[in-house]
Design a protein around this motif. Structure first.
Motif, short mmCIF file in Angstrom:
data_model
loop_
_atom_site.label_atom_id
_atom_site.label_comp_id
_atom_site.label_asym_id
_atom_site.label_seq_id
_atom_site.Cartn_x
_atom_site.Cartn_y
_atom_site.Cartn_z
N ASP A 192 -10.85 3.75 23.90
CA ASP A 192 -11.01 2.35 23.50
C ASP A 192 -11.85 2.26 22.24
O ASP A 192 -12.68 3.12 21.96
N ASN A 193 -11.63 1.20 21.46
CA ASN A 193 -12.50 0.95 20.31
C ASN A 193 -12.90 -0.52 20.32
O ASN A 193 -12.58 -1.24 21.25
N GLU A 194 -13.58 -0.97 19.29
CA GLU A 194 -14.10 -2.35 19.33
C GLU A 194 -12.98 -3.40 19.31
O GLU A 194 -13.20 -4.54 19.70
N ASP A 195 -11.78 -2.99 18.89
CA ASP A 195 -10.69 -3.96 18.79
C ASP A 195 -9.79 -3.99 20.02
O ASP A 195 -9.27 -5.05 20.37
N VAL A 196 -9.55 -2.83 20.62
CA VAL A 196 -8.56 -2.78 21.70
C VAL A 196 -9.02 -1.94 22.89
O VAL A 196 -9.86 -1.06 22.75
N THR A 197 -8.43 -2.25 24.05
CA THR A 197 -8.62 -1.47 25.26
C THR A 197 -7.27 -0.84 25.61
O THR A 197 -6.25 -1.54 25.64
N PHE A 198 -7.27 0.45 25.84
CA PHE A 198 -6.00 1.12 26.19
C PHE A 198 -5.77 1.06 27.69
O PHE A 198 -6.72 1.18 28.49
N ILE A 199 -4.52 0.86 28.05
CA ILE A 199 -4.15 0.72 29.45
C ILE A 199 -3.07 1.75 29.75
O ILE A 199 -2.04 1.75 29.08
N ASP A 200 -3.33 2.62 30.71
CA ASP A 200 -2.29 3.61 31.03
C ASP A 200 -1.81 3.49 32.48
O ASP A 200 -1.19 4.40 33.00
N ILE A 201 -2.09 2.32 33.10
CA ILE A 201 -1.54 2.11 34.44
C ILE A 201 -0.24 1.32 34.33
O ILE A 201 0.15 0.90 33.24
N GLU A 202 0.44 1.12 35.42
CA GLU A 202 1.73 0.44 35.41
C GLU A 202 1.58 -0.97 34.81
O GLU A 202 0.66 -1.71 35.19
N VAL A 203 2.50 -1.33 33.94
CA VAL A 203 2.35 -2.60 33.22
C VAL A 203 2.46 -3.82 34.14
O VAL A 203 1.73 -4.80 33.99
N GLY A 204 3.38 -3.77 35.09
CA GLY A 204 3.64 -4.94 35.93
C GLY A 204 2.40 -5.43 36.66
O GLY A 204 1.96 -6.58 36.45
N PRO A 205 1.81 -4.60 37.51
CA PRO A 205 0.62 -5.03 38.25
C PRO A 205 -0.52 -5.45 37.33
O PRO A 205 -1.24 -6.41 37.61
N GLY A 228 -7.80 -18.33 31.99
CA GLY A 228 -7.69 -18.00 30.58
C GLY A 228 -6.54 -18.72 29.94
O GLY A 228 -5.80 -19.45 30.60
N ASN A 229 -6.40 -18.53 28.65
CA ASN A 229 -5.29 -19.12 27.94
C ASN A 229 -4.08 -18.18 27.97
O ASN A 229 -4.09 -17.20 28.73
N ASN A 230 -3.09 -18.48 27.16
CA ASN A 230 -1.87 -17.68 27.24
C ASN A 230 -2.06 -16.27 26.71
O ASN A 230 -3.04 -15.95 26.04
N ILE A 231 -1.08 -15.45 27.04
CA ILE A 231 -1.09 -14.03 26.68
C ILE A 231 0.12 -13.77 25.79
O ILE A 231 1.25 -14.14 26.14
N TRP A 232 -0.12 -13.16 24.65
CA TRP A 232 0.95 -12.91 23.69
C TRP A 232 1.42 -11.46 23.77
O TRP A 232 0.60 -10.56 23.67
N ILE A 233 2.70 -11.27 23.95
CA ILE A 233 3.28 -9.92 23.81
C ILE A 233 3.65 -9.74 22.35
O ILE A 233 4.60 -10.37 21.87
N VAL A 234 2.96 -8.87 21.65
CA VAL A 234 3.28 -8.59 20.25
C VAL A 234 4.31 -7.46 20.20
O VAL A 234 4.13 -6.42 20.83
N GLY A 235 5.36 -7.66 19.47
CA GLY A 235 6.38 -6.61 19.32
C GLY A 235 7.46 -6.75 20.34
O GLY A 235 7.35 -7.50 21.30
N GLY A 236 8.52 -6.05 20.13
CA GLY A 236 9.69 -6.28 20.97
C GLY A 236 10.31 -5.01 21.51
O GLY A 236 11.51 -4.97 21.72
N GLY A 237 9.53 -3.98 21.72
CA GLY A 237 10.11 -2.71 22.11
C GLY A 237 10.23 -2.54 23.62
O GLY A 237 10.60 -3.45 24.36
N GLU A 238 9.92 -1.33 24.05
CA GLU A 238 10.05 -0.94 25.45
C GLU A 238 9.22 -1.84 26.36
O GLU A 238 9.61 -2.13 27.48
N LEU A 239 8.05 -2.24 25.84
CA LEU A 239 7.13 -3.03 26.66
C LEU A 239 7.77 -4.37 27.04
O LEU A 239 7.77 -4.77 28.21
N LEU A 240 8.33 -5.04 26.05
CA LEU A 240 9.00 -6.32 26.32
C LEU A 240 10.11 -6.13 27.34
O LEU A 240 10.26 -6.92 28.28
N HIS A 241 10.87 -5.07 27.17
CA HIS A 241 11.98 -4.79 28.07
C HIS A 241 11.47 -4.61 29.51
O HIS A 241 12.05 -5.16 30.46
N ALA A 242 10.38 -3.88 29.64
CA ALA A 242 9.79 -3.68 30.98
C ALA A 242 9.35 -5.01 31.58
O ALA A 242 9.57 -5.28 32.77
N PHE A 243 8.77 -5.87 30.76
CA PHE A 243 8.31 -7.18 31.25
C PHE A 243 9.50 -8.06 31.64
O PHE A 243 9.45 -8.78 32.63
#
Lengths: 181, 181
Positions: B87-100, B110-125
């Motif tokens: 991790d760094n001051e800008d981001v936290t890395f997540i290596d667990i299953e995305v769904g849970p 909290g407010n809304n959550i933005w998915i940036v980009g349209g690759g594999e991650l979006l597809h999984a979501f």
């Protein structure tokens, strides 16, 4: 309303992910969307006097609307590579090169020309830079797979947005192609 | 503005033929379009407090904006299968299953959550029915090939059109996903 600057116009509905039908041709996902009136169909239809389509689209129309050809009051050309097709009261078959034929049509006096369907014919017209306008009506559904409207191309096609019209859940975008030949 | 019905939102620009970038990642076709103001970016950005993206998108951002991470004032999670990322001051890395993980986020205030980009991650979501809203901004260009936003899916995703906004040559369509889980 006769004009000598006839435009070749693509008027078609797609899913948000760009498909015009499921792989088997079905449009169930499209018919279930709540639109408004006829979603701009009549307004568009009145701007054309000539319709062109490929043979496969023509045969699908015959199956979908047997005995009731929907474009009786327009001049219809069906492009085919089968030279033995015999014209009938509804359509004239064309087995010469599409580009020169459409260029010829455009030079005649008349209203706009509608390309029905989005298959090989559209692709050939796009490559030949013969398409002047796109009127795309987007359904609010991702169908995930199917017959994709926009085949792979090696060059960009730059458009100019002319108008957006909302028909309830449908978004209709009217684009003019920039600098077609 | 804190809410407990946080939405996972895809906010992204595509070509009319559904691509988010050329094959090599370039966005030249997008940057040359005449928009209006920031094309709704700030208005959208103010609705989110959390941003999620895949590792590849993160690395692209580092290359595009070196030393100037653009989402400093938001909580940023980067999904990666490489468990050694620090991790760094800008981001936290997540290596667990995305769904849970995302389901957990949505349950927090909290407010809304933005998915940036349209690759594999979006597809999984999308497959996990976790995406609540789509805000798609369409550029008036067919680029013919590239990185397609909408990967092949076996199920329909039905949307409800909430709003259309025109930013000069861009059309922004805001959809809410019907019955996500």
């Amino acid at each position: 309303m006769m004009r000598s600057d006839r435009k070749l116009v693509l008027f078609i509905a797609t899913s948000l992910d760009g498909y015009i039908a499921r792989k088997d041709g079905s449009l169930d996902w499209l018919f279930e969307i709540e639109g408004e009136g006829d979603n701009g169909y009549t307004e568009f239809y009145d701007t054309v006097d000539t319709i062109i389509m490929g043979r496969r689209t023509y045969e699908e129309i015959l199956v979908l609307e047997p005995g009731n050809f929907p474009y009786k009051n327009k001049e219809c050309f069906v492009f085919t590579s089968k030279s033995a097709m015999k014209d009938n009261e509804d359509v004239t078959f064309i087995d010469i090169e599409v580009g020169p034929f459409v260029e010829g049509l455009k030079k005649q006096e008349g209203n706009n020309i509608w390309i029905v369907g989005g298959g090989e014919l559209l692709h050939a017209f796009l490559k030949a830079k013969l398409v002047d306008e796109f009127i795309i009506t987007i359904a609010p559904t991702l169908i995930g797979k199917g017959i994709f409207l926009y085949k792979e191309m090696d060059v960009d096609t730059k458009l100019e947005l002319k108008e957006i019209t909302q028909f309830n859940q449908f978004v209709q975008m009217h684009y003019v192609v920039k600098d077609p030949s």
